[in-house]
Design an enzyme around this catalytic site. Structure first.
Site, PDB file in Angstrom:
ATOM      1  N   GLY A  91      17.615   9.011  17.540  1.00  0.00           N
ATOM      2  CA  GLY A  91      17.679  10.375  18.060  1.00  0.00           C
ATOM      3  C   GLY A  91      16.356  10.754  18.687  1.00  0.00           C
ATOM      4  O   GLY A  91      15.603   9.887  19.149  1.00  0.00           O
ATOM      5  N   SER A  92      16.079  12.027  18.679  1.00  0.00           N
ATOM      6  CA  SER A  92      14.886  12.519  19.359  1.00  0.00           C
ATOM      7  C   SER A  92      13.621  12.236  18.535  1.00  0.00           C
ATOM      8  O   SER A  92      13.679  12.076  17.308  1.00  0.00           O
ATOM      9  CB  SER A  92      15.021  14.025  19.588  1.00  0.00           C
ATOM     10  OG  SER A  92      15.113  14.675  18.337  1.00  0.00           O
ATOM     11  N   GLY A 120      12.981  12.474  14.563  1.00  0.00           N
ATOM     12  CA  GLY A 120      12.484  11.234  13.960  1.00  0.00           C
ATOM     13  C   GLY A 120      11.260  11.492  13.092  1.00  0.00           C
ATOM     14  O   GLY A 120      11.117  10.907  12.006  1.00  0.00           O
ATOM     15  N   GLU A 146      14.632   4.831  16.030  1.00  0.00           N
ATOM     16  CA  GLU A 146      14.816   4.546  17.460  1.00  0.00           C
ATOM     17  C   GLU A 146      14.840   5.893  18.157  1.00  0.00           C
ATOM     18  O   GLU A 146      15.787   6.658  17.992  1.00  0.00           O
ATOM     19  CB  GLU A 146      16.143   3.806  17.697  1.00  0.00           C
ATOM     20  CG  GLU A 146      16.182   2.414  17.119  1.00  0.00           C
ATOM     21  CD  GLU A 146      15.308   1.421  17.869  1.00  0.00           C
ATOM     22  OE1 GLU A 146      14.698   1.788  18.891  1.00  0.00           O
ATOM     23  OE2 GLU A 146      15.238   0.268  17.408  1.00  0.00           O
ATOM     24  N   CYS A 156      19.127   6.092  26.067  1.00  0.00           N
ATOM     25  CA  CYS A 156      17.707   6.050  25.690  1.00  0.00           C
ATOM     26  C   CYS A 156      16.943   5.150  26.648  1.00  0.00           C
ATOM     27  O   CYS A 156      15.845   5.477  27.075  1.00  0.00           O
ATOM     28  CB  CYS A 156      17.556   5.579  24.253  1.00  0.00           C
ATOM     29  SG  CYS A 156      18.343   4.008  23.924  1.00  0.00           S
TER      30      CYS A 156
HETATM   31  P1  NAD Z   1      18.676  14.610  17.862  1.00  0.00           P
HETATM   32  O1  NAD Z   1      17.413  14.076  17.306  1.00  0.00           O
HETATM   33  O2  NAD Z   1      18.775  16.048  18.140  1.00  0.00           O
HETATM   34  O3  NAD Z   1      19.889  14.296  16.872  1.00  0.00           O
HETATM   35  C1  NAD Z   1      20.199  12.970  16.465  1.00  0.00           C
HETATM   36  C2  NAD Z   1      20.853  13.017  15.099  1.00  0.00           C
HETATM   37  O4  NAD Z   1      19.897  13.436  14.132  1.00  0.00           O
HETATM   38  C3  NAD Z   1      22.016  13.990  14.980  1.00  0.00           C
HETATM   39  O5  NAD Z   1      22.997  13.403  14.145  1.00  0.00           O
HETATM   40  C4  NAD Z   1      21.374  15.191  14.327  1.00  0.00           C
HETATM   41  O6  NAD Z   1      22.303  16.008  13.636  1.00  0.00           O
HETATM   42  C5  NAD Z   1      20.387  14.539  13.391  1.00  0.00           C
HETATM   43  N1  NAD Z   1      19.207  15.334  13.041  1.00  0.00           N
HETATM   44  C6  NAD Z   1      18.588  16.281  13.778  1.00  0.00           C
HETATM   45  N2  NAD Z   1      17.496  16.740  13.137  1.00  0.00           N
HETATM   46  C7  NAD Z   1      17.405  16.031  11.982  1.00  0.00           C
HETATM   47  C8  NAD Z   1      16.482  16.031  10.903  1.00  0.00           C
HETATM   48  N3  NAD Z   1      15.412  16.848  10.873  1.00  0.00           N
HETATM   49  N4  NAD Z   1      16.681  15.171   9.874  1.00  0.00           N
HETATM   50  C9  NAD Z   1      17.737  14.317   9.889  1.00  0.00           C
HETATM   51  N5  NAD Z   1      18.654  14.300  10.879  1.00  0.00           N
HETATM   52  C10 NAD Z   1      18.488  15.139  11.923  1.00  0.00           C
HETATM   53  O7  NAD Z   1      18.975  13.695  19.149  1.00  0.00           O
HETATM   54  P2  NAD Z   1      20.142  13.865  20.228  1.00  0.00           P
HETATM   55  O8  NAD Z   1      19.796  15.048  21.072  1.00  0.00           O
HETATM   56  O9  NAD Z   1      21.451  13.796  19.549  1.00  0.00           O
HETATM   57  O10 NAD Z   1      19.967  12.510  21.064  1.00  0.00           O
HETATM   58  C11 NAD Z   1      19.139  12.401  22.165  1.00  0.00           C
HETATM   59  C12 NAD Z   1      17.860  11.669  21.826  1.00  0.00           C
HETATM   60  O11 NAD Z   1      18.142  10.422  21.195  1.00  0.00           O
HETATM   61  C13 NAD Z   1      17.075  11.300  23.076  1.00  0.00           C
HETATM   62  O12 NAD Z   1      15.709  11.561  22.885  1.00  0.00           O
HETATM   63  C14 NAD Z   1      17.309   9.812  23.219  1.00  0.00           C
HETATM   64  O13 NAD Z   1      16.349   9.113  23.949  1.00  0.00           O
HETATM   65  C15 NAD Z   1      17.372   9.389  21.809  1.00  0.00           C
HETATM   66  N6  NAD Z   1      18.042   8.078  21.687  1.00  0.00           N
HETATM   67  C16 NAD Z   1      17.287   6.980  21.370  1.00  0.00           C
HETATM   68  C17 NAD Z   1      17.867   5.718  21.297  1.00  0.00           C
HETATM   69  C18 NAD Z   1      17.055   4.501  20.950  1.00  0.00           C
HETATM   70  O14 NAD Z   1      17.649   3.484  20.564  1.00  0.00           O
HETATM   71  N7  NAD Z   1      15.738   4.519  21.074  1.00  0.00           N
HETATM   72  C19 NAD Z   1      19.231   5.586  21.537  1.00  0.00           C
HETATM   73  C20 NAD Z   1      19.967   6.723  21.881  1.00  0.00           C
HETATM   74  C21 NAD Z   1      19.353   7.971  21.935  1.00  0.00           C
END
Ligand code: NAD
Length: 470
Positions: free
Chosen positions: A221-222, A226, A243, A277
């Site tokens: 995720g973001s 992370g 990631e 990503c």
């Molecule tokens: P996000 O971080 O908002 O959410 C991702 C997940 O984390 C969701 O399930 C969310 O509910 C959960 N989450 C949010 N805050 C949390 C916390 N404090 N503790 C635990 N869980 C939490 O990300 P998004 O907007 O869904 O996805 C987009 C981001 O993901 C982009 O930055 C993208 O580059 C990244 N991404 C990275 C990869 C990689 O492999 N490097 C792959 C796909 C997406």
């Protein structure tokens, strides 16, 4: 499986009944496509204790685990049409891309079903025999984002299960349905508690990562979320794989055949409406080739079919949610306001859904946020350079270091340039090629640790050294 139904969470091998649920919207229509259960604290406790109980026997028999992973690969592939329909409805990607994601998900389970797990012998002589054995960690929390929910869940679930861990997966609240549906398909294939799926918002993610039972947090995720996951791991030393975001550069060299590479660069940036990503998120091109490349990219941007992913012929779907569409719009508007040329696209579509026109931007002023930040959408900045050193230095700027690519008629020269890029993967004359046997992970703020390959597998284990003197 009807998209408009509620799809249940799986806890302790069965559907969990809930009192509350939340709506999931179709990003192409803004209509409700289904209801996802809202996980309560009691559900979370039940899933955690079931996963902990199941771990005791699941870790014992590798043969059982291989057979189960093969069976999951089969059931996922068999349900490709159902799962792809749910995925397109909640995520927005064209149906052919959703089908490909489901089949890739199946591939990941099949690959890991067959991976060797042999102990390493690091000494075997007259003094001693020393084995290095990998042991499972326990309950794994797997948290995924909304762009590629099924495949990214498989990157975590498959190696975690093979190595003997149990898993609780939480998809994004924007795209929970396909993951809930996939895990529901595995209920008869796994002992109860081995794989659970919970749905809820960011607060559920926080509760899972700070819970005392899990021994491993695998998060995609973001970068902001992370960092929160990493903090949650600290008090009890949970193992963590992160990631995170990326701002991948494609560096075009001066010997390139623009006509031959433009379309590949375009799709490396615009597949899944740029919500990948490791999409190409900025292009660096020699100044004398800039106009030719921009013209080719702009022609493609104007000609591709943007629409509802469920409609045949659609090549690019909507952004997944309004916030993301607005973010892309804000970045393009800011670049235009600062003097950049928007040569194709540059606006949201005037229709329901979170659509944004495929957009190509050039002549961006130094420091433009569209170049320096992750846009995660269908708006690609093209930056002209005079010296390759400057392009490499610019590509290495910023907080991310996920991946990148170099494009040239000379693959050896391209690889040499790539070796100066500060990122986890460099592709030559292609971008975004990922495989289950190939490690993937970011440098700098793009993450911590690796997924996939032997390296990803190891991340679900701790080493035990067994020393036996002769
Ligand atoms: P996000 O971080 O908002 O959410 C991702 C997940 O984390 C969701 O399930 C969310 O509910 C959960 N989450 C949010 N805050 C949390 C916390 N404090 N503790 C635990 N869980 C939490 O990300 P998004 O907007 O869904 O996805 C987009 C981001 O993901 C982009 O930055 C993208 O580059 C990244 N991404 C990275 C990869 C990689 O492999 N490097 C792959 C796909 C997406």
């Amino acid at each position: 499986m009807l998209v408009t139904d509620q799809i249940d969470m799986t806890i302790d091998g069965a559907a969990a009944s809930v009192d509350a649920s939340f709506e999931v919207l179709n990003p192409a229509t803004e209509q409700v496509v289904g209801l996802a259960p809202d996980c309560s604290p009691a559900h979370l406790e039940k899933a955690m204790s079931a996963a902990q109980t199941a771990f005791g026997s699941w870790r014992q028999d590798l043969g059982v685990r291989r057979t189960a992973l093969e069976a999951i690969a089969d059931v996922v592939a068999t349900h490709v049409d159902d799962l792809a329909a749910v995925l397109t409805a909640e995520q927005g990607k064209p149906l052919h891309e959703a089908r490909r994601e489901v089949l890739r998900t199946s591939d990941w389970f099949r690959h890991y079903a067959q991976v060797a797990l042999d102990p390493e012998v690091v000494q075997d002589d007259a003094t001693a025999r020393v084995d290095v054995v990998r042991r499972p960690l326990g309950v794994t929390v797997a948290i995924t984002p909304w762009n590629v929910p099924l495949a990214l869940a498989a990157w975590k679930i498959a190696p975690a299960l093979l190595t003997g861990n149990t898993v609780i997966v939480k998809p994004s609240p924007y795209t929970p349905l396909a993951t809930l549906a996939m895990v529901a398909l595995t209920r008869d294939l796994l002992p109860p508690g081995v794989l659970s799926a919970l749905s809820g918002g960011d607060e559920l993610g926080k509760a899972m990562t700070s819970h005392p039972i899990p021994r491993k947090l695998s998060f995609t995720g973001s970068a902001e979320a992370g960092a929160s996951v990493l903090r949650a791991s600290v008090p009890d030393f949970k193992r963590v794989t992160l990631e995170l975001g990326g701002n991948d550069a494609a560096i075009v060299l001066d010997d390139v055949d623009v006509a031959a590479v433009a379309e590949r660069i375009f799709w490396s940036g615009f597949s899944n409406a740029g919500q990948v990503c490791c999409a190409v998120k900025r292009v660096y091109v020699p100044r004398h080739l800039e106009s030719a490349l921009v013209d080719s990219l702009a022609d493609l941007a104007r000609s591709v079919v943007v629409g509802d992913g469920a409609v045949a012929g659609t090549q690019i779907g909507p952004l997944n949610n309004a916030e993301q569409r607005d973010r892309v719009s804000m970045l393009v508007d800011a670049a235009r306001f600062a003097g950049a040329d928007v040569v194709a696209g540059g606006a949201a579509l005037d229709r329901p859904g979170y659509f944004y026109q495929p957009t190509i931007v050039r002549n961006l002023p130094q420091g433009s946020a569209l170049v320096e930040q992750e846009q995660f959408g269908p708006a690609l900045p093209v930056v002209a350079y005079d010296r390759i050193e400057d392009a490499v230095a610019a590509s290495n700027g910023g907080k991310y270091g996920l991946s990148g690519s170099v494009w040239s008629g000379d693959a050896t020269r391209a690889a040499e340039v790539g070796s100066s890029m500060d990122c986890g993967t460099v592709w030559v004359n292609t971008h975004g090629m990922l495989n289950p046997w190939q490690p993937f992970g970011g440098h700098k703020a793009s993450g911590l640790g690796l997924e996939n390959g032997r390296w990803g597998l190891d991340a679900f284990t701790d080493i035990q050294v067994r020393y036996t003197p002769r």
